[in-house]
Design a protein around this motif. Structure first.
Motif, short mmCIF file in Angstrom:
data_model
loop_
_atom_site.label_atom_id
_atom_site.label_comp_id
_atom_site.label_asym_id
_atom_site.label_seq_id
_atom_site.Cartn_x
_atom_site.Cartn_y
_atom_site.Cartn_z
N PHE A 21 0.75 -1.24 -0.03
CA PHE A 21 0.07 0.10 -0.26
C PHE A 21 0.91 1.13 0.17
N ASP A 22 0.58 2.11 -0.87
CA ASP A 22 1.11 3.64 -0.94
C ASP A 22 0.25 4.19 0.38
N ILE A 23 0.84 5.20 1.02
CA ILE A 23 0.07 5.80 2.17
C ILE A 23 -0.79 7.14 1.94
N ASP A 24 0.16 8.11 1.29
CA ASP A 24 -0.56 9.39 1.09
C ASP A 24 -1.50 9.22 -0.18
N GLY A 25 -2.63 9.50 -0.11
CA GLY A 25 -3.48 9.66 -1.23
C GLY A 25 -4.11 8.15 -1.53
N PHE A 61 3.82 -1.27 3.94
CA PHE A 61 3.46 0.15 3.43
C PHE A 61 4.73 0.62 2.45
N LEU A 62 4.48 1.21 1.27
CA LEU A 62 5.54 1.58 0.45
C LEU A 62 5.35 3.15 0.18
N THR A 63 6.08 3.89 0.98
CA THR A 63 5.53 5.16 0.85
C THR A 63 6.84 6.02 0.33
N ASN A 64 6.60 7.30 -0.35
CA ASN A 64 7.79 8.18 -0.66
C ASN A 64 7.74 9.22 0.56
N GLY A 65 7.09 9.10 1.77
CA GLY A 65 6.94 9.92 2.56
C GLY A 65 8.29 9.65 3.42
N GLY A 66 8.66 10.36 4.42
CA GLY A 66 9.87 10.01 5.35
C GLY A 66 10.05 11.16 6.37
N SER A 210 15.88 10.78 -1.93
CA SER A 210 14.93 9.60 -1.57
C SER A 210 13.96 9.57 -2.44
N ASN A 211 13.60 10.69 -3.10
CA ASN A 211 12.12 10.92 -3.50
C ASN A 211 11.98 11.76 -4.76
N SER A 212 11.64 11.23 -5.86
CA SER A 212 11.51 12.07 -7.19
C SER A 212 9.98 12.54 -7.44
N ASP A 213 8.96 12.41 -6.41
CA ASP A 213 7.64 12.83 -6.69
C ASP A 213 7.72 14.39 -6.93
N LEU A 214 7.00 14.77 -7.96
CA LEU A 214 6.71 16.17 -8.09
C LEU A 214 5.88 16.82 -7.17
N VAL A 215 4.70 15.79 -7.01
CA VAL A 215 3.66 16.59 -6.07
C VAL A 215 3.26 15.20 -5.47
N PHE A 216 2.52 15.60 -4.21
CA PHE A 216 1.90 14.78 -3.33
C PHE A 216 0.60 14.77 -2.78
N SER A 217 -0.28 13.88 -2.52
CA SER A 217 -1.63 14.31 -2.00
C SER A 217 -1.66 14.59 -0.31
N LEU A 225 3.57 20.38 -3.67
CA LEU A 225 5.00 20.11 -4.29
C LEU A 225 5.63 19.24 -3.44
N ALA A 226 6.53 18.15 -3.93
CA ALA A 226 7.08 17.59 -3.24
C ALA A 226 8.64 17.43 -3.59
N GLN A 227 9.32 16.51 -3.05
CA GLN A 227 10.91 16.61 -3.13
C GLN A 227 11.45 16.65 -4.67
N GLY A 253 13.56 5.50 -3.58
CA GLY A 253 12.23 5.81 -3.53
C GLY A 253 11.53 5.20 -4.73
N LYS A 254 10.17 5.22 -4.69
CA LYS A 254 9.44 5.04 -5.82
C LYS A 254 9.50 5.93 -6.83
N PRO A 255 9.65 5.66 -8.24
CA PRO A 255 9.48 4.22 -8.88
C PRO A 255 10.92 3.43 -9.02
N GLY A 301 -1.63 2.40 -5.36
CA GLY A 301 -1.33 3.86 -5.38
C GLY A 301 -2.04 4.59 -5.82
N ASP A 302 -1.67 6.03 -5.71
CA ASP A 302 -2.49 7.24 -6.30
C ASP A 302 -1.53 7.96 -7.16
N ASN A 303 -0.26 7.57 -7.56
CA ASN A 303 0.39 8.62 -8.36
C ASN A 303 1.12 7.69 -9.53
O1 G3P Z 1 6.05 12.55 -2.15
C1 G3P Z 1 5.63 12.60 -0.74
C2 G3P Z 1 5.23 11.73 -0.01
O2 G3P Z 1 4.49 12.13 1.03
C3 G3P Z 1 4.45 10.91 -0.97
O3 G3P Z 1 3.87 9.62 -0.05
O4 G3P Z 1 2.83 7.58 0.59
O5 G3P Z 1 2.13 8.89 -1.50
O6 G3P Z 1 4.23 7.63 -1.51
P1 G3P Z 1 3.22 8.46 -0.77
#
Ligand code: G3P
Ligand code: MG
Length: 361
Positions: A21-25, A61-66, A210-217, A225-227, A253-255, A301-303
């Motif tokens: 499971f992703d966590i945020d979103g 739980f597989l999250t890009n949070g930290g 640790s994390n290439s996400d442009l945005v998160f929920s 905006l994210a890392q 981090g993911k992906p 996941g949501d992203n």
């Molecule tokens: O990219 C920021 C992070 O909080 C996203 O978390 O759980 O959606 O991977 P998650």
């Protein structure tokens, strides 16, 4: 409650499926449960102590949070979803964006590294075993002339050694001084003014993110905006000011693959804890998934760029990865994606998983 139709897993046969499971979103937004997420986790947690082994499902739980330790996140998730129970989520079920960065310890344990992030990122880095962790604030306190717009308080001493690497462990929040210092130490690991011979022709020190996400929920209606956005900003500033090809970033981090290899190990560990597999990991080679202890992992996941692309890339390496995209976070109908399945939310995702695995709903 669903009833399992297919035969029970035994320690001699692979576990048919597991869930990441992703966590945020997916489960949480802004620290609050997403509707339905609690029931899914309750089902899984309860099933783990079911006397019928076949009902137990490994999940992580597989999250890009930290910005915190894995056990702190396990506590946080337990508090959100199981306030009555004593921490049913194990730290070994939690992979944060920076968890696989522990693998860098043999390279940098004794070296001075520049760490960036927010929350408890520097303490996390030290807890992982890195002995000389310096922050941007430490650099700016030692050299206030580097960034004249703000005053910094001393936290840790700088060594005269150059920085061996930059570790971005969580989302930086003070982008201007952070980008300034990154540009200053990037080449060769010494402050740019300390090396008059420096001319932009030297290779830069390794950069780990640790994390290439442009945005998160988050709790806000529109993704934040994210890392990954910070990395894009730094690269744009660097290119605009100094030209060149830009910055080579070693990404965790993911992906990225290291996170999925780590997640697979965590799931095998979970399967063992639940009595589903034997103690020894049977020998296996990439693409020979019939020998792997887990056959399939459903990644919810949501992203699309992180959860979906990551699961799709991991698919078939050691085991099957099935991407399921939900609409409670970053993804909204009409956005491009490569998910195998799209459903409204985590409840629907779990219903789909059970259906695909032959449960009667
Ligand atoms: O990219 C920021 C992070 O909080 C996203 O978390 O759980 O959606 O991977 P998650
Ligand atoms: Mg997410």
């Amino acid at each position: 409650r669903p009833r399992k139709l297919s035969s029970a897993a035994t320690s001699a046969s692979p576990v048919p499926f597991a869930v990441a499971f992703d966590i945020d979103g997916v489960l949480v937004r802004g620290g609050n449960q997403i509707p339905g997420a609690g029931r899914v986790l309750e089902y899984l947690v309860e099933a783990q102590s079911n006397p019928n082994v076949a009902r137990r499902v490994p999940f992580v739980f597989l999250t890009n949070g930290g910005g915190c330790m894995e056990d702190a996140k396990a506590h946080e998730m337990s508090d959100v979803f199981f306030p009555e129970l004593p921490v049913p989520i194990r730290p070994s079920q939690v992979m944060l964006s920076h968890t696989p960065m522990k693998s860098l310890l043999p390279l940098y344990k004794d070296k001075q590294i520049l760490a960036l992030g927010s929350k408890d990122y520097a303490a996390v880095c030290r807890a992982y075993g890195f002995q000389h962790v310096v922050t941007v604030e430490d650099v700016l306190h030692a050299h206030p002339e580097l960034y004249p717009f703000k005053t910094y308080h001393k936290r840790h001493d700088l060594h005269t050694d150059p920085f061996a690497a930059v570790f971005i462990l969580h989302d930086p929040v003070d982008w201007a001084p952070e980008i300034q210092v990154l540009c200053d130490v990037f080449e060769g690991g010494r402050l740019v003014g300390e090396n008059p011979a420096s001319s932009g022709k030297h290779s830069h020190i390794p950069i780990y993110s640790s994390n290439s996400d442009l945005v998160f929920s988050s709790g806000y209606a529109v993704p934040r905006l994210a890392q990954g956005a910070f990395l894009a900003a730094w690269e744009a500033v660097y290119r605009a000011c100094y030209g060149g090809k830009g910055i080579e970033i070693n990404r965790f981090g993911k992906p990225w693959e290291s996170s999925y290899r780590h997640a697979e190990k965590m799931l095998v560990h979970e399967a063992r804890l639940l009595g589903l597999t034997g103690e020894d990991l049977p020998p296996h080679k990439p693409h020979e998934h019939k020998h792997y202890p887990i056959q399939r992992v459903y990644a919810v996941g949501d992203n699309p760029l992180s959860d979906v692309d990551g699961a799709n890339r991991a698919d078939g390496h050691h085991c099957e990865w099935v991407s399921i995209l939900v609409e409670t976070g970053v993804y909204k109908e009409g956005m491009p994606h490569a998910a195998k399945h799209v459903v409204a939310d985590v409840t629907e995702a779990f219903r789909l998983i059970l259906e695909l695995e032959g449960y009667e709903i």
